[in-house]
Motif scaffolding. Structure first.
Motif, PDB file in Angstrom:
ATOM      1  N   SER A 116      36.448  45.744  45.825  1.00  0.00           N
ATOM      2  CA  SER A 116      36.431  44.326  46.196  1.00  0.00           C
ATOM      3  C   SER A 116      37.605  43.959  47.090  1.00  0.00           C
ATOM      4  CB  SER A 116      36.460  43.456  44.935  1.00  0.00           C
ATOM      5  OG  SER A 116      37.611  43.738  44.143  1.00  0.00           O
ATOM      6  N   ILE A 120      40.436  44.751  40.212  1.00  0.00           N
ATOM      7  CA  ILE A 120      39.412  44.773  41.255  1.00  0.00           C
ATOM      8  C   ILE A 120      38.080  45.164  40.634  1.00  0.00           C
ATOM      9  CG2 ILE A 120      41.074  45.409  43.068  1.00  0.00           C
ATOM     10  CD1 ILE A 120      39.878  48.246  42.974  1.00  0.00           C
ATOM     11  N   SER A 121      37.017  44.964  41.383  1.00  0.00           N
ATOM     12  CA  SER A 121      35.690  45.405  40.959  1.00  0.00           C
ATOM     13  C   SER A 121      35.156  46.424  41.948  1.00  0.00           C
ATOM     14  CB  SER A 121      34.727  44.215  40.868  1.00  0.00           C
ATOM     15  OG  SER A 121      34.556  43.614  42.146  1.00  0.00           O
ATOM     16  N   SER A 176      31.527  47.806  43.438  1.00  0.00           N
ATOM     17  CA  SER A 176      30.107  47.457  43.532  1.00  0.00           C
ATOM     18  C   SER A 176      29.307  48.661  44.007  1.00  0.00           C
ATOM     19  CB  SER A 176      29.903  46.290  44.509  1.00  0.00           C
ATOM     20  OG  SER A 176      30.626  45.145  44.077  1.00  0.00           O
ATOM     21  N   GLN A 211      28.100  46.870  38.776  1.00  0.00           N
ATOM     22  CA  GLN A 211      29.526  46.791  39.075  1.00  0.00           C
ATOM     23  C   GLN A 211      30.324  47.413  37.938  1.00  0.00           C
ATOM     24  OE1 GLN A 211      30.414  42.596  39.755  1.00  0.00           O
ATOM     25  NE2 GLN A 211      30.409  42.917  41.972  1.00  0.00           N
TER      26      GLN A 211
END
Length: 783
Positions: free
Chosen positions: A136, A231-232, A234, A240
């Motif tokens: 992200s 943070i992520s 994806s 996610q």
């Protein structure tokens, strides 16, 4: 049959994995393929006790994709190991993988065995964890840390030292180096060796104290990266995952161990000993909820040598000096342009022996005759945006006159000590690692190497706002060095003589290198500038060695030693009527004929205007046939020494000329012709330590070498050019007595019979059948 084949494959697998010194694995995301899959490059660097060994990773969890391309090369090798065959060899294998999904996956490699270790490490385990989810914070998949270490470290027992492990993260993440703690997955022994301290946050390894032992410590580290803020990640399937920063609150437990003083030679200065040293470890159990972005193996071998007479750098242990780059220094590089790292060290009480390196595929190392070490590597177009660590250390060997006293008391452990005779050792400098950052090519230039000059062409479009009025070569005092002379509207062109314009000459084992550079200045007549906006460094590399072959039936063009991308020197091999060497023999008179009473005058010349070079003729041989690998040959000159007793060397004022003569001869048997081939090389004139300055290197048969009959010699066909043969005049044209050859032949036959009588009959019979042609130079009175 199938069972036997499977067993054989298993044995080969074990053999390829045996004698393990260590290794690393890193990966680099290279983008999406046209079909939507992901391309990931893996760099698998391993060290064994032989260059033929390698290993491959297998997929343990997730979908690891397929290998679409693979390259492998040797990074470095050395014979400084104390065990087994006393050698180690590091190789790197680069695998391109086509991965169908961006979901996490794990790859593993494992087998038996390490080289003999002293800390219970037997089998080795590699685990590499990859997650290609889009971050992200960057919008791209995670990039793994760039890690590196030398595969084989060594230190004297009494010399504490700190090693900063290279661990750069291109995403700016927090990097942690820890000891493996998942047995049979991350590690085999899973215990940090006693006497060492590992600082996980800085990836620093401190050697404190250990008993000298020819077995190594096997280190099994794991390198992980964590984001600096939450943070992520994806994935293309819509899911996610989340990654948290590394918990700064670490649960540490500290213990203190008492070490005995270590004593070196009583008459020398040793580094201060430590009687109390803290050993800090980290309990990783609290981190179960904090998973890293990636996980990489980092393994290496560490040898503790007997005590050194002194731990002061620069005495026995090599000390780095300018222009060696600092540890951790970043070096910017461009695609398709060679990176050169110059390393210089000194050790007043020892002799610098070698440099050991670890780096990317196709890296090379050289040593100049001035003692500098040079590391070279050329990044390719696929390397843009990547970062490559290069680590190095210099090793010295102790001088015989600088050994310890005959009996030295050396402490080993808490209460025990032994008295032993000292032995010469190998001393390793500190380890330094630099990081090479690869960018697009900024300056478009092209270098052409000529026989006596270099031409460099720089595109003006790559130098916006710069004019040749503000550019200069290293020394512009010569009018030939003015950049305005040859430049045009599209290119700045410099035609640089090899002996002018500040051109510097360097030499290593194989090449002469002529270097110069174009730099920006305020005034082209200034000696210095503080406004270097541009440096275009260029050089031409000329192979020193070449096989020059010349006969006598026809006079062809000069012999040129040439390799693509390098320069060339032209060698001329001519014949003269007498020792005055005023006028060479007219090529129209070939083939030349000689009586055995005649002397043949020859000259080999290297055609070059570089006045700081010299020619050296290392060997010359004769053969009855025009074949580069004909066996046997008769040696005229070998290792710079005159083997034929009739050879005379004639002086020349030109260091690039070699004049010599010898009496004519023919091969015994049915051969009436002779071809001569010489191996020559070029050196930097006046430089000590070059092959040219060494001159004649005598063989073990010194004092008797002019009677020696030359065994088979294979000469490279790459530079072999035929222009033979030399012919002897027939007996009807000669003046010798007809009785003389018969007497000599009788003597020769009797000698051969006496020699044969002293041999075992089977061996004698084999010799007669295997060697149809006997040879030796005929005496001057024989036809």
């Amino acid at each position: 049959m199938a069972t036997a084949l499977l067993l054989l494959l298993q044995l080969v697998s074990l053999a390829s994995a045996s004698h393990h010194y260590g290794g690393t694995v890193t990966y680099s995301y290279k983008g999406r393929n046209p079909d939507g899959s992901f391309r990931v490059d893996f760099r698998n660097r391993v060290t064994h006790d032989g260059c033929q060994y390698s290993h491959s990773q297998t997929c343990s969890t997730g979908n690891c994709g397929l290998v679409t391309n693979q390259q492998r090369s040797i990074t470095d090798r050395s014979t400084n190991a104390p065990q087994s065959n006393r050698q180690w060899c590091e190789t790197e294998t680069v695998e391109q993988r086509k991965v169908p999904t961006d979901k996490p996956f794990d790859m593993r490699a494992s087998s038996c065995c390490w080289i003999r270790t002293r800390n219970g490490v037997s089998g080795w385990r590699f685990q590499t964890q990859v997650d290609l989810g889009s971050r992200s914070d960057t919008g791209k998949p995670n990039r793994s840390p760039d890690i590196a270490i030398l595969p084989f470290l060594r230190v004297p027992q009494n010399c504490p030292r700190t090693y900063k492990l290279m661990s750069f993260d291109p995403d700016g993440d927090t990097v942690r180096c820890r000891y493996g703690d998942i047995r049979n997955i991350e590690c085999s022994g899973c215990n940090l060796p006693s006497g060492f301290v590992l600082e996980q946050g800085s990836c620093s390894l401190h050697y404190r104290n250990a008993i000298a032992n020819p077995s190594v410590f096997g280190f099994e580290l794991v390198v992980e990266d964590f984001p600096q803020r939450p943070i992520s990640l994806s994935y293309t399937d819509g899911t996610q995952s989340y990654k948290a920063p590394l918990n700064p609150m670490r649960h540490k437990r500290a213990s203190f161990q008492t070490y005995p003083p270590t004593t070196a030679a009583p008459t020398t200065t040793a580094a201060p000993t430590r009687t109390v040293a803290p050993t800090t470890t980290t309990d990783n159990r609290h981190l179960h909820g904090t998973t890293p972005l990636s996980k990489l193996p980092l393994q290496f071998s560490f040898l503790v040598d007997p005590p050194a007479p002194s731990c002061v750098d620069g005495l026995y242990l090599p000390k780095f000096v300018h222009p060696t780059p600092e540890d951790g220094q970043h070096i910017n590089a461009e695609v398709n342009k060679e990176v050169e790292i110059r390393v210089r060290a000194q050790a007043s009480h020892a002799t610098l022996h070698d440099i050991i390196i670890s780096g990317p595929l196709n890296i090379t190392k050289h040593r100049s005759t001035r003692g500098d070490f040079v590391i070279r590597w050329t990044p390719g177009p696929d390397d843009v945006g990547d970062h490559y660590p290069i680590c190095f250390a210099v090793e010295s060997v102790i001088d015989p006159a600088s050994t310890l006293p005959p009996q030295t008391t050396i402490y080993y452990g808490l209460h025990s000590h032994v008295t032993q005779s000292p032995q010469s050792g190998i001393y390793q400098s500190e380890m330094r690692c630099v990081l090479v950052n690869i960018g697009q090519r900024l300056i478009e230039s092209h270098v052409t190497c000529h026989e006596s000059s270099m031409t460099v062409e720089v595109e003006r479009s790559s130098l916006p706002g710069l004019h040749e009025d503000h550019l200069r070569l290293s020394d512009p005092s010569n009018t030939a060095c003015n950049l305005q002379t040859n430049s045009n509207s599209t290119h700045i062109i410099a035609v640089v003589p090899l002996n002018a314009c500040g051109t510097q000459i360097e030499e290593d084992e194989e090449n002469l290198v002529f270097k110069n550079e174009i730099t920006t200045v305020d005034n082209i007549h200034d000696l210095v500038t503080r406004n270097h906006l541009l440096e275009v460094q260029f050089y031409c590399q000329y192979p020193k060695r070449g096989n020059v072959s010349q006969g006598f039936t026809a006079h062809r063009r000069n012999v040129v030693v040439w390799d693509k991308g390098f320069g060339k020197f032209t060698y001329e091999f001519e014949f003269y009527p007498d020792s005055q060497y005023r006028q060479m023999i007219d090529p129209g008179l070939y083939p030349l004929e000689y009586d055995v009473t005649n002397r043949i005058f020859m000259q080999i010349e290297a055609k070059s205007t570089a006045n700081n070079t010299q020619l050296f003729v290392e060997s010359c041989s004769a053969a009855p046939y025009d074949t580069p690998n004909y066996w046997p040959t008769y040696s005229i000159i070998e290792n710079g020494c005159n083997l034929d007793q009739t050879v005379q060397v004639h002086r020349s004022a030109n260091p690039r000329q070699f004049r010599f003569s010898m009496e004519a001869f023919q091969f015994i048997g049915l051969h009436d012709q002779v071809y001569i081939s010489c191996s020559v090389l070029m050196c930097e004139a006046g430089s000590s330590g070059t092959r040219c300055s060494q001159g004649c290197i005598n063989s073990p048969l010194t004092g008797h070498h002019h009677h020696r009959k030359r065994e088979a010699i294979t000469q490279s066909a790459r530079h072999f050019i035929s222009q033979g043969p030399l012919r002897l005049k027939r007996s009807a044209e000669s003046t010798g007595s007809p009785a003389t050859p018969l007497n000599l032949n009788l003597v020769f036959i009797v000698g051969c019979l006496l020699a044969a009588a002293g041999m075992i009959s089977a061996v004698a019979l084999y010799k007669v059948r295997a060697s149809k042609v006997k040879y030796q130079p005929l005496a001057s009175f024989e036809n």
